[in-house]
Design an enzyme around this catalytic site. Structure first.
Site, PDB file in Angstrom:
ATOM      1  N   ASN A  44      41.338  36.712  44.667  1.00 21.32           N
ATOM      2  CA  ASN A  44      41.635  38.023  45.225  1.00 21.32           C
ATOM      3  C   ASN A  44      42.098  38.925  44.102  1.00 21.32           C
ATOM      4  OD1 ASN A  44      42.077  39.975  47.317  1.00 21.32           O
ATOM      5  ND2 ASN A  44      44.257  39.533  47.233  1.00 21.32           N
ATOM      6  N   HIS A  46      44.538  42.266  43.569  1.00 20.88           N
ATOM      7  CA  HIS A  46      45.610  42.985  44.257  1.00 20.88           C
ATOM      8  C   HIS A  46      46.111  44.106  43.356  1.00 20.88           C
ATOM      9  CE1 HIS A  46      48.798  43.607  47.127  1.00 20.88           C
ATOM     10  NE2 HIS A  46      49.632  43.701  46.119  1.00 20.88           N
ATOM     11  N   SER A  73      46.405  42.591  39.621  1.00 23.11           N
ATOM     12  CA  SER A  73      46.476  41.149  39.390  1.00 23.11           C
ATOM     13  C   SER A  73      45.287  40.465  40.046  1.00 23.11           C
ATOM     14  CB  SER A  73      47.748  40.558  40.014  1.00 23.11           C
ATOM     15  OG  SER A  73      48.906  41.174  39.507  1.00 23.11           O
TER      16      SER A  73
END
Length: 153
Positions: A44, A46, A73
């Site tokens: 993911n 973020h 991140s």
């Protein structure tokens, strides 16, 4: 419901036999079964320097907190929302006069650099998540997230 949605999504994704699942702007909390199914092969992105500002409205919250820098991140997805082991981060300074939109635009530029980089590492077999939930890059455990500046040296 969440479980039915995630089961259907998992079945659809699995038809393609992915080696890696990427999340980007998927604003839905995934069920534990879904996350466990793709454990170690789901990333993911973020828009914050995790663990700071998990969840939504990160740019606004960074400005309200008057931090000096903000960023993005890349992390392995775990059952904890935005809490998986962090792989790579990139930061931008918060400038006088910044609003959420200007800050978001600068962070997005960095996102477009770090996400493909982490994906490349994974595809090359350089990046993994070990059994102790630690990020491993080039055979070495990363005790702290890699910073973009380090990654491009």
């Amino acid at each position: 419901d969440r479980e039915s949605f995630d089961t259907a999504l998992m079945e659809l994704i699995d038809r393609y036999e992915p080696g890696l699942v990427l999340l980007a702007g998927f604003m839905r909390i995934l069920t534990p079964d879904f996350v466990r199914h793709y454990h170690g092969r789901m990333l993911n992105i973020h828009p914050s320097l995790l663990p700071e500002f998990q969840g939504l409205h990160t740019h606004e919250r960074a400005l309200e907190a008057e931090v000096e820098k903000h960023g993005a991140s890349i992390h392995f997805v775990t059952e904890e929302l935005d809490g998986g082991p962090i792989i790579l981060q990139a930061s931008v300074p918060i400038l006088p006069g910044d609003d959420a939109d200007r800050l978001a635009a600068r962070v997005l530029e960095k996102e477009h650099i770090i996400y493909p980089l982490a994906v490349r590492w994974f595809a090359q077999g350089r990046l993994a998540l070990n059994e102790d939930q630690q990020v491993v890059l080039d055979g070495r455990i990363m005790n702290t997230p890699m910073q973009l500046e380090q990654a491009t040296q």
